[in-house]
Design an enzyme around this catalytic site. Sequence first.
Site, PDB file in Angstrom:
ATOM      1  N   ARG A 294       0.874  -1.183   0.000  1.00 28.24           N
ATOM      2  CA  ARG A 294       0.000   0.000   0.000  1.00 28.24           C
ATOM      3  C   ARG A 294       0.906   1.225   0.000  1.00 28.24           C
ATOM      4  O   ARG A 294       1.701   1.419   0.924  1.00 28.24           O
ATOM      5  CB  ARG A 294      -0.928  -0.011   1.213  1.00 28.24           C
TER       6      ARG A 294
ATOM      7  N   ASN B 267      -7.017   8.320   2.476  1.00 28.04           N
ATOM      8  CA  ASN B 267      -6.609   7.753   3.759  1.00 28.04           C
ATOM      9  C   ASN B 267      -7.341   8.421   4.917  1.00 28.04           C
ATOM     10  O   ASN B 267      -7.428   9.654   4.990  1.00 28.04           O
ATOM     11  CB  ASN B 267      -5.100   7.937   3.954  1.00 28.04           C
ATOM     12  N   GLU B 268      -7.902   7.607   5.817  1.00 31.17           N
ATOM     13  CA  GLU B 268      -8.534   8.084   7.058  1.00 31.17           C
ATOM     14  C   GLU B 268      -9.245   9.421   6.833  1.00 31.17           C
ATOM     15  O   GLU B 268      -8.905  10.440   7.450  1.00 31.17           O
ATOM     16  CB  GLU B 268      -7.462   8.199   8.143  1.00 31.17           C
TER      17      GLU B 268
ATOM     18  N   HIS C 125      -8.752   0.585  10.042  1.00 29.09           N
ATOM     19  CA  HIS C 125      -7.390   0.729  10.564  1.00 29.09           C
ATOM     20  C   HIS C 125      -7.426   0.413  12.052  1.00 29.09           C
ATOM     21  O   HIS C 125      -8.214   0.991  12.796  1.00 29.09           O
ATOM     22  CB  HIS C 125      -6.871   2.145  10.323  1.00 29.09           C
TER      23      HIS C 125
ATOM     24  N   TYR D 136      -5.593   0.315  15.560  1.00 31.02           N
ATOM     25  CA  TYR D 136      -4.531   0.743  16.474  1.00 31.02           C
ATOM     26  C   TYR D 136      -5.065   0.616  17.907  1.00 31.02           C
ATOM     27  O   TYR D 136      -5.655  -0.394  18.253  1.00 31.02           O
ATOM     28  CB  TYR D 136      -4.051   2.156  16.128  1.00 31.02           C
TER      29      TYR D 136
ATOM     30  N   GLU E 269      -4.634  -0.890   7.708  1.00 26.12           N
ATOM     31  CA  GLU E 269      -3.476  -0.501   8.519  1.00 26.12           C
ATOM     32  C   GLU E 269      -3.637  -1.132   9.899  1.00 26.12           C
ATOM     33  O   GLU E 269      -4.751  -1.254  10.409  1.00 26.12           O
ATOM     34  CB  GLU E 269      -3.374   1.023   8.718  1.00 26.12           C
TER      35      GLU E 269
ATOM     36  N   TRP F  84       1.277  -1.357   9.026  1.00 22.73           N
ATOM     37  CA  TRP F  84       1.922  -0.034   8.949  1.00 22.73           C
ATOM     38  C   TRP F  84       3.166  -0.064   9.847  1.00 22.73           C
ATOM     39  O   TRP F  84       3.054  -0.325  11.022  1.00 22.73           O
ATOM     40  CB  TRP F  84       0.951   1.054   9.424  1.00 22.73           C
TER      41      TRP F  84
END
Length: 458
Positions: free
Chosen positions: A78, A154-155, A221, A223, A250, A279
Amino acid sequence: MKKHLIALGTVLLAVAATIVAAVSPAWAATGLHVSGTNIVESNGNVFVMRGINHAHTWYTSQTSSFANIKATGANTVRVVLSGGRWTANSASDVANVIALCKANKLICVLEDHDTTGYGEDSAAYTLDQAVNYWIGLKSVLVGQEDYVVINIGNEPIGNTNPSQWTAATVAAVQKMRTNGFQHLLMVDAPNWGQDWQYTMRDNAQTVLDADTQKNTILSIHMYAVFNTAASIVSYLDTFKNNGWPLLVGEFGWQFSSSEVDDQTVMSEAVKRGLGYIGWSWSGNTDPILDMTTSFDPAQLTTWGQRIVNGANGLKANSKQATIFGTTTTPTTPATPTSSPTTSPSPTVSPTTSPTPPATGACSASYAVTGSWGGGFQGEVKVTAGSAALNAWTVNWTYANGQSVTQAWNASVTSSGAAVTAKNVSYNGKLSAGASTTFGFLGSWTGTNSVPALTCSAS
């Protein structure tokens, strides 16, 4: 009688056409395509992404990274691009990126990073602006549908008014299609990609229905919001039960108990046949997320070892796309080039304090690099002034009840709202004008304002 036969023949032909249309497989479309919850190639073979994110827009000279990423066993990369928020990646540069992906037998997910944190970060672009960037690149993208996935933005929404994500994403998907793009489209969740308010989860069908080609995949994503197995499994189950295509676009690793449970992310993805893209390869301003040290594939970090060599990692679970044939032998990696002296902008930086000129002993700037309900991640950059220094101390006082819960690359202590951060053994010495960074996790309620910093040095 003849009239009746003609009419009957017309009806039968119409019915036959309907039956043919109904049984035509989803992979009859151009290139990579969604079929049910799977990504399939144009030949109908299921393709499961197993890959790594690469910060190309900030490190355009690191072209050896494509071969080095392939050597990990990855089948996908990516690639971070910018249409102007950072130095814009031109059509010729993007064409070269695609060529590098193809030469190294990697599926190429191209993402526009300009949209990161829109609504919360004043520098962020809209999804509509991102679509305009893709339109400007159309000449090098058309014809690459077997090899390229377009991650529109992205985001694309921060934590401010995440409900705007649905209409903005629907409009972006429709604009891509009306402008002739037939590629597999990928759309990221709001809340800096983490969807902790469940906007994407609750509006997924609306976005999928907006695509006339039914060729969109949703990307989460993962996290610190996903720091337990239960939170990961629950989120993935919702998409599975609704039959929605999803991948983890991610994720990081569990370097502390408050961070993402990467082992569950990977094991659940493997068990469910979901794609994942970690990531990131190298070059983060927060180096805890680097898989390699200074882009050197011979220096895998703890995170790099986990995603490359772990039981649910790349080497054990990645299969090359069949468009490249059955061999999985990577192109011989080139010697890594040295990284540029400047650091990239962070993956997310919704709030920053200005950096004063480095004319005194030292200066410091504060940035919130990620935020979710009740928690946030921050970064402080320390810059030496006109003379070298041997040690530094940064102080600040929170005004809204925030607190630091964990830190790395600095020794951080708190006394009420007052916070003191001192260098550790390896980053205290700075030459004139040089910088170092440290990161931390914190908690907040209500308001997460940026404090004023003071920096002293010896």
